[in-house]
Every structure is written in C-alpha cells, then in structure tokens.
Design a protein around this motif. Sequence first.
Motif, PDB file in Angstrom:
ATOM      1  N   GLY A 167       0.845  -1.284  -0.097  1.00 52.89           N
ATOM      2  CA  GLY A 167      -0.237  -0.065  -0.020  1.00 52.89           C
ATOM      3  C   GLY A 167       0.945   1.172   0.222  1.00 52.89           C
ATOM      4  O   GLY A 167       1.984   1.192  -0.438  1.00 52.89           O
ATOM      5  N   ASP A 168       0.217   2.256   0.500  1.00 51.77           N
ATOM      6  CA  ASP A 168       0.683   3.533   0.475  1.00 51.77           C
ATOM      7  C   ASP A 168       2.028   3.910   1.609  1.00 51.77           C
ATOM      8  O   ASP A 168       1.319   3.667   2.666  1.00 51.77           O
ATOM      9  CB  ASP A 168      -0.389   4.616   0.582  1.00 51.77           C
ATOM     10  CG  ASP A 168      -0.197   5.975   0.535  1.00 51.77           C
ATOM     11  OD1 ASP A 168       1.395   6.346   0.420  1.00 51.77           O
ATOM     12  OD2 ASP A 168      -1.162   6.736   0.428  1.00 51.77           O
TER      13      ASP A 168
ATOM     14  N   ALA B  43      -8.351   2.986  -3.612  1.00 53.52           N
ATOM     15  CA  ALA B  43      -7.626   1.962  -4.258  1.00 53.52           C
ATOM     16  C   ALA B  43      -7.798   2.457  -5.704  1.00 53.52           C
ATOM     17  O   ALA B  43      -8.911   3.065  -6.267  1.00 53.52           O
ATOM     18  CB  ALA B  43      -8.212   0.653  -4.172  1.00 53.52           C
ATOM     19  N   SER B  44      -6.933   2.413  -6.617  1.00 62.87           N
ATOM     20  CA  SER B  44      -6.904   2.893  -8.087  1.00 62.87           C
ATOM     21  C   SER B  44      -7.798   2.060  -8.881  1.00 62.87           C
ATOM     22  O   SER B  44      -8.277   2.600  -9.705  1.00 62.87           O
ATOM     23  CB  SER B  44      -5.536   3.073  -8.748  1.00 62.87           C
ATOM     24  OG  SER B  44      -5.048   2.002  -8.857  1.00 62.87           O
TER      25      SER B  44
ATOM     26  N   SER C  17      -7.217  -6.782  -7.662  1.00 63.42           N
ATOM     27  CA  SER C  17      -5.739  -6.783  -7.302  1.00 63.42           C
ATOM     28  C   SER C  17      -5.376  -7.959  -7.887  1.00 63.42           C
ATOM     29  O   SER C  17      -5.769  -9.032  -7.760  1.00 63.42           O
ATOM     30  CB  SER C  17      -5.507  -6.751  -5.683  1.00 63.42           C
ATOM     31  OG  SER C  17      -4.027  -6.974  -5.602  1.00 63.42           O
TER      32      SER C  17
ATOM     33  N   ASP D 200      -0.485  -2.531 -11.585  1.00 54.70           N
ATOM     34  CA  ASP D 200      -0.236  -1.359 -11.318  1.00 54.70           C
ATOM     35  C   ASP D 200      -1.196  -0.880 -10.324  1.00 54.70           C
ATOM     36  O   ASP D 200      -1.169   0.548 -10.101  1.00 54.70           O
ATOM     37  CB  ASP D 200      -0.285  -0.426 -12.633  1.00 54.70           C
ATOM     38  CG  ASP D 200      -1.501  -0.285 -13.402  1.00 54.70           C
ATOM     39  OD1 ASP D 200      -2.443  -0.943 -12.804  1.00 54.70           O
ATOM     40  OD2 ASP D 200      -1.758   0.540 -14.253  1.00 54.70           O
TER      41      ASP D 200
ATOM     42  N   ARG E  92      -2.763   0.889  -7.258  1.00 57.26           N
ATOM     43  CA  ARG E  92      -2.049   2.063  -6.326  1.00 57.26           C
ATOM     44  C   ARG E  92      -3.374   2.028  -5.225  1.00 57.26           C
ATOM     45  O   ARG E  92      -4.491   2.273  -5.253  1.00 57.26           O
ATOM     46  CB  ARG E  92      -1.788   3.334  -6.705  1.00 57.26           C
ATOM     47  CG  ARG E  92      -0.543   3.131  -7.891  1.00 57.26           C
ATOM     48  CD  ARG E  92       0.741   3.200  -6.955  1.00 57.26           C
ATOM     49  NE  ARG E  92       1.818   3.292  -7.811  1.00 57.26           N
ATOM     50  CZ  ARG E  92       2.359   1.962  -8.263  1.00 57.26           C
ATOM     51  NH1 ARG E  92       1.670   0.759  -7.817  1.00 57.26           N
ATOM     52  NH2 ARG E  92       3.285   2.039  -9.175  1.00 57.26           N
TER      53      ARG E  92
ATOM     54  N   HIS F  20      -4.389   4.471  -2.018  1.00 62.52           N
ATOM     55  CA  HIS F  20      -4.521   5.800  -1.710  1.00 62.52           C
ATOM     56  C   HIS F  20      -4.740   6.061  -0.192  1.00 62.52           C
ATOM     57  O   HIS F  20      -5.902   5.896   0.201  1.00 62.52           O
ATOM     58  CB  HIS F  20      -5.411   6.895  -2.440  1.00 62.52           C
ATOM     59  CG  HIS F  20      -5.273   6.371  -3.748  1.00 62.52           C
ATOM     60  ND1 HIS F  20      -3.828   6.613  -4.475  1.00 62.52           N
ATOM     61  CD2 HIS F  20      -6.150   6.146  -5.043  1.00 62.52           C
ATOM     62  CE1 HIS F  20      -4.173   6.390  -5.967  1.00 62.52           C
ATOM     63  NE2 HIS F  20      -5.467   6.005  -6.090  1.00 62.52           N
TER      64      HIS F  20
ATOM     65  N   TYR G 213      -2.850   1.211   3.849  1.00 67.32           N
ATOM     66  CA  TYR G 213      -1.664  -0.011   3.851  1.00 67.32           C
ATOM     67  C   TYR G 213      -2.215  -1.051   4.257  1.00 67.32           C
ATOM     68  O   TYR G 213      -2.872  -1.061   5.580  1.00 67.32           O
ATOM     69  CB  TYR G 213      -0.383   0.539   4.335  1.00 67.32           C
ATOM     70  CG  TYR G 213       0.848  -0.141   4.668  1.00 67.32           C
ATOM     71  CD1 TYR G 213       1.654   0.099   3.562  1.00 67.32           C
ATOM     72  CD2 TYR G 213       0.884  -1.411   5.466  1.00 67.32           C
ATOM     73  CE1 TYR G 213       2.783  -0.780   3.479  1.00 67.32           C
ATOM     74  CE2 TYR G 213       2.030  -2.073   5.249  1.00 67.32           C
ATOM     75  CZ  TYR G 213       3.002  -1.911   4.314  1.00 67.32           C
ATOM     76  OH  TYR G 213       4.075  -2.764   4.298  1.00 67.32           O
TER      77      TYR G 213
END
Length: 219
Positions: free
Chosen positions: A47-48, A91-92, A96, A101, A103, A105, A108
């Motif tokens: 995660g972030d 989440a982008s 998953s 790619d 990501r 946001h 975590y």
Amino acid sequence: MDLEAFRTELAACRLCPRLVAWREEVVGRKRAFRGEPYWAKPVPGFGDPQAKILLFGLAPGAHGSNRTGRPFTGDASGAFLYPLLHEAGLASKPESLPGDDLRLHGVYLTAAVRCAPPENKPTPEELRACARWTALELGLLPEVRVYLALGRVALEALLAHFGLRKSAYPFRHGAHYPLPGGRHLLASYHVSRQNTQTGRLTREMFLEVLKEAKRLAGL
Ligand code: SF4
C-alpha cells in the motif's frame, strides 16, 4: 530501515517451523492453481507508505496471498475487499492482480502473521513470533492515524503491539477506541469468505467502517 529493506529481511524469516513447512506444503494442492508459481514466503504489507489508515488482517490465505505474494490478493477475501477500497476512494482500481499497477491511496494492508497457517489459525507462539515484524512494519508507517483490525485475533495482536489490555478493548464489529496521540483503533469482522458469504459482514457494513476510518483519518 525502509520498507524495501523490511521486505528483504522479512522474506528470509523462518522463525515458525510449522508455518515455514505449511506455506510450501500447500503449493499445488488446489486443482485450480496446480502448476502455477507460488510465493510461499512471508507476505509483506502492501500500500501507500504515507498511509493514514492501516488495515490489519489475520494471516495469508494458503492459496491467496501465499500464492500471489500480495495481501488479500487471489482469494475470496480480496474479491470482497478491493472493490470496496476502490468504492471508498482508497484504491486506483477494484481488483488486485499480482504484479499489476494497482495503487492504494492513504491505506496500507498487512496482517498479524505473515505466513499462511493451517486452517487459518496461527498459534499464540506464532502470533508472538510475528509481532517483531509488526513492530518493525508499523514503525515504518509514521503517518497512520487509524488502525483498523479485521477480526478478534487481529485486534488482540494490535492491542499487544500497543501494550494495551485485552479486557479493556473488547472486540465487536464497529468498535472504536481512541488511542494516545490522536490516533484511533477500529474493529471490523474479518473480510473472510466465512463472514461475507454468511452475511455476517455485508458490503454496506464494511463500507461504513471504511467511511468512518476515512473520517477519523481526515481523508
Ligand atoms: S509467521 Fe512471521 S515470524 Fe513466523 S516465519 Fe512467518 S514471517 Fe517469520
């Protein structure tokens, strides 16, 4: 130490003999994934690095993150969790896949135990052994304001991490406990198939928890 060094050190951990054996023994046992490569090592968080919300699960699924190497990825837990992270703006994208790619946001993901346990049940000794990695990993996430425990065992592992008494912080879905320093501890039922398929945890219930986590984190 940074998160990259953490991942490298963690990957070599063999402290729990039962789990070291199990994470490798399960490879190839499920017909759907026979012949596929398995991670079969400790699973680091994902995660972030500037996350304000930490989702703290129980342990890798034998054919989920033990296969893919990414928390909550490749099994029913992730199929429930990631679309809701996306819906909550964390989440982008809504799924998953290993090596994609995606990501996250402001969030975590990690777990109390980093190797897949038989029947998803780590022993108290295994939980204590992996607490050292929890201390390291959470120490590398200084911006976290909201710790969201998924299930009773995860909550108790976080309470142990913070040196708090279990009896003063009982588990219930939706529990909210303020922590020193303006931080917060939240609890939810785990996103496991047992909970989501029986209706104990619905999409709406979990979205509510994510919204509360975002509000408390100032996101
Ligand atoms: S569960 Fe944690 S402490 Fe045990 S072998 Fe895996 S990474 Fe190491």
